[in-house]
Design a protein around this motif. Structure first.
Motif, PDB file in Angstrom:
ATOM      1  N   GLU A  33       0.843  -1.199   0.000  1.00  0.00           N
ATOM      2  CA  GLU A  33       0.000   0.000   0.000  1.00  0.00           C
ATOM      3  C   GLU A  33       0.877   1.246   0.000  1.00  0.00           C
ATOM      4  O   GLU A  33       1.968   1.254   0.571  1.00  0.00           O
ATOM      5  CB  GLU A  33      -0.925   0.018   1.225  1.00  0.00           C
ATOM      6  CG  GLU A  33      -1.989  -1.067   1.209  1.00  0.00           C
ATOM      7  CD  GLU A  33      -2.911  -0.986   2.419  1.00  0.00           C
ATOM      8  OE1 GLU A  33      -2.626  -0.174   3.336  1.00  0.00           O
ATOM      9  OE2 GLU A  33      -3.892  -1.740   2.450  1.00  0.00           O
ATOM     10  N   TRP A  34       0.368   2.292  -0.620  1.00  0.00           N
ATOM     11  CA  TRP A  34       1.099   3.550  -0.700  1.00  0.00           C
ATOM     12  C   TRP A  34       0.849   4.402   0.533  1.00  0.00           C
ATOM     13  O   TRP A  34      -0.293   4.572   0.974  1.00  0.00           O
ATOM     14  CB  TRP A  34       0.685   4.326  -1.950  1.00  0.00           C
ATOM     15  CG  TRP A  34       1.318   5.691  -2.043  1.00  0.00           C
ATOM     16  CD1 TRP A  34       0.752   6.886  -1.710  1.00  0.00           C
ATOM     17  CD2 TRP A  34       2.646   5.981  -2.491  1.00  0.00           C
ATOM     18  NE1 TRP A  34       1.636   7.909  -1.916  1.00  0.00           N
ATOM     19  CE2 TRP A  34       2.812   7.384  -2.404  1.00  0.00           C
ATOM     20  CE3 TRP A  34       3.699   5.210  -2.968  1.00  0.00           C
ATOM     21  CZ2 TRP A  34       3.986   8.014  -2.771  1.00  0.00           C
ATOM     22  CZ3 TRP A  34       4.874   5.839  -3.325  1.00  0.00           C
ATOM     23  CH2 TRP A  34       5.006   7.225  -3.229  1.00  0.00           C
ATOM     24  N   VAL A  35       1.926   4.955   1.107  1.00  0.00           N
ATOM     25  CA  VAL A  35       1.842   5.895   2.224  1.00  0.00           C
ATOM     26  C   VAL A  35       2.376   7.232   1.719  1.00  0.00           C
ATOM     27  O   VAL A  35       3.532   7.316   1.284  1.00  0.00           O
ATOM     28  CB  VAL A  35       2.658   5.409   3.437  1.00  0.00           C
ATOM     29  CG1 VAL A  35       2.567   6.421   4.571  1.00  0.00           C
ATOM     30  CG2 VAL A  35       2.185   4.036   3.894  1.00  0.00           C
ATOM     31  N   ASP A  36       1.528   8.266   1.758  1.00  0.00           N
ATOM     32  CA  ASP A  36       1.915   9.570   1.208  1.00  0.00           C
ATOM     33  C   ASP A  36       3.222  10.074   1.826  1.00  0.00           C
ATOM     34  O   ASP A  36       3.365  10.118   3.054  1.00  0.00           O
ATOM     35  CB  ASP A  36       0.810  10.597   1.445  1.00  0.00           C
ATOM     36  CG  ASP A  36      -0.388  10.378   0.521  1.00  0.00           C
ATOM     37  OD1 ASP A  36      -0.197   9.771  -0.549  1.00  0.00           O
ATOM     38  OD2 ASP A  36      -1.504  10.800   0.879  1.00  0.00           O
ATOM     39  N   GLY A  37       4.137  10.451   0.947  1.00  0.00           N
ATOM     40  CA  GLY A  37       5.402  11.022   1.384  1.00  0.00           C
ATOM     41  C   GLY A  37       6.411  10.011   1.892  1.00  0.00           C
ATOM     42  O   GLY A  37       7.560  10.366   2.167  1.00  0.00           O
ATOM     43  N   GLU A  38       6.000   8.740   2.027  1.00  0.00           N
ATOM     44  CA  GLU A  38       6.890   7.732   2.596  1.00  0.00           C
ATOM     45  C   GLU A  38       7.108   6.532   1.682  1.00  0.00           C
ATOM     46  O   GLU A  38       8.033   5.745   1.903  1.00  0.00           O
ATOM     47  CB  GLU A  38       6.350   7.247   3.941  1.00  0.00           C
ATOM     48  CG  GLU A  38       6.246   8.363   4.985  1.00  0.00           C
ATOM     49  CD  GLU A  38       5.756   7.833   6.324  1.00  0.00           C
ATOM     50  OE1 GLU A  38       6.182   6.720   6.716  1.00  0.00           O
ATOM     51  OE2 GLU A  38       4.948   8.500   6.972  1.00  0.00           O
ATOM     52  N   GLY A  39       6.270   6.371   0.672  1.00  0.00           N
ATOM     53  CA  GLY A  39       6.473   5.292  -0.287  1.00  0.00           C
ATOM     54  C   GLY A  39       5.611   4.077  -0.029  1.00  0.00           C
ATOM     55  O   GLY A  39       4.686   4.093   0.789  1.00  0.00           O
ATOM     56  N   TRP A  40       5.938   3.003  -0.745  1.00  0.00           N
ATOM     57  CA  TRP A  40       5.175   1.759  -0.656  1.00  0.00           C
ATOM     58  C   TRP A  40       5.548   0.978   0.597  1.00  0.00           C
ATOM     59  O   TRP A  40       6.723   0.885   0.970  1.00  0.00           O
ATOM     60  CB  TRP A  40       5.414   0.892  -1.885  1.00  0.00           C
ATOM     61  CG  TRP A  40       4.786   1.444  -3.129  1.00  0.00           C
ATOM     62  CD1 TRP A  40       5.404   2.182  -4.088  1.00  0.00           C
ATOM     63  CD2 TRP A  40       3.424   1.318  -3.528  1.00  0.00           C
ATOM     64  NE1 TRP A  40       4.512   2.522  -5.076  1.00  0.00           N
ATOM     65  CE2 TRP A  40       3.273   1.995  -4.764  1.00  0.00           C
ATOM     66  CE3 TRP A  40       2.298   0.699  -2.994  1.00  0.00           C
ATOM     67  CZ2 TRP A  40       2.074   2.082  -5.447  1.00  0.00           C
ATOM     68  CZ3 TRP A  40       1.098   0.771  -3.671  1.00  0.00           C
ATOM     69  CH2 TRP A  40       0.983   1.456  -4.886  1.00  0.00           C
TER      70      TRP A  40
END
Length: 219
Positions: A201-208
Motif C-alpha cells: 500500500e502507498w503511504v503519502d510522502g513515505e512510499g510503498w
C-alpha cells in the motif's frame, strides 16, 4: 795631502749613504712584492674556498629540503590513510546500523496457514514493516510501467518483505490490488524456490509499504 784625505772621507760618506738608501729601497720593494703575493693568494685561494663553501652550503640546503619534502610527503600519506580508514569505519558502522534497523523491522512476523485463496500455503504479516521511502513528490498515482520510478519502488517494497534481491527477482505479476493506492505482485527468486504474492500500500510522502506476504503452493 790634507785635501786628498778629505775627498776620501767625503766619498766614503756618500757610498755609505747610497748603500743605506739602496737597502731601504730593496726592503720596500721586498715588502711590496710580499704584499702582492699575499693579496694574489688571498684573491685566488680565498675566493675558491668561499665558492667551495657556498657550493657545500647549497648542497646541504638541497639535502635538507629533500629530506623535509620526504617527511612532509610521508606525513601527508599517513594523514590521508588515517582519514580513509576513519571514513571506512564510519561507513561500516552506518551499514551495520542500517542492517540492525532492518532486522528489527522484519523481526517476529506472524505466520498463519492458508490465505486468501486455495493456492496459498501460508500467510506472513509483520506489524514492524515500514514504507521503503520514495523520490516522488506531489499527488501519487500508481504507475504499472516497468520503466517508471513507481514500478521500481514497488519492487523495492516487495524485495523488502520477501528478502529477494530485485536483481535476482522474477516478476510474474504486478498490478492493481483493488484500490488506487494498493498493489500486489507475484514474484520468485530466479534461482528457484516458492512464489510469493505480496500486497503493498502507498503511504503519502513515505512510499510503498508491505502489508501481507502469501507463500503460494507449488504448481
Amino acid at each position: 795631502m790634507g785635501n786628498f784625505e778629505n775627498d776620501e772621507a767625503s766619498r766614503a760618506r756618500k757610498l755609505a749613504k747610497r748603500r743605506k738608501t739602496n737597502l731601504v729601497l730593496n726592503s720596500l720593494i721586498t715588502i711590496v712584492l710580499l704584499l702582492i703575493v699575499f693579496v694574489t693568494v688571498k684573491i685566488f685561494f680565498g675566493d675558491g674556498q668561499s665558492e667551495a663553501e657556498k657550493s657545500d652550503a647549497v648542497v646541504v640546503d638541497k639535502q635538507l629540503d629533500s629530506e623535509k619534502a620526504d617527511v612532509d610527503s610521508g606525513n601527508k600519506d599517513e594523514e590521508e590513510a588515517k582519514v580513509e580508514e576513519e571514513k571506512k569505519d564510519a561507513s561500516d558502522l552506518e551499514e551495520e546500523s542500517e542492517n540492525e534497523d532492518l532486522e528489527e523491522e522484519v523481526s517476529e512476523p506472524t505466520i498463519t496457514e492458508g490465505g486468501s485463496s486455495p493456492d496459498v500455503k501460508q500467510t506472513i504479516v509483520n506489524s514492524d514493516w515500514q514504507p521503503v521511502g520514495t523520490t516522488q513528490t506531489g499527488e501519487h498515482q500508481a504507475v504499472y510501467d516497468s520503466a517508471s520510478v513507481d514500478w521500481q519502488e514497488m519492487l523495492k517494497a516487495i524485495s523488502y518483505a520477501t528478502e529477494i534481491d530485485v536483481e535476482n527477482m522474477t516478476v510474474w505479476f504486478l498490478g492493481n490490488n483493488g484500490g488506487p493506492q494498493s498493489a500486489a505482485g507475484t514474484v520468485s527468486d530466479k534461482g528457484g524456490g516458492p512464489k510469493y504474492r505480496v500486497a503493498i500500500e502507498w503511504v503519502d510522502g513515505e512510499g510503498w509499504k508491505p502489508v501481507k506476504v502469501e507463500e503460494l503452493k507449488p504448481e
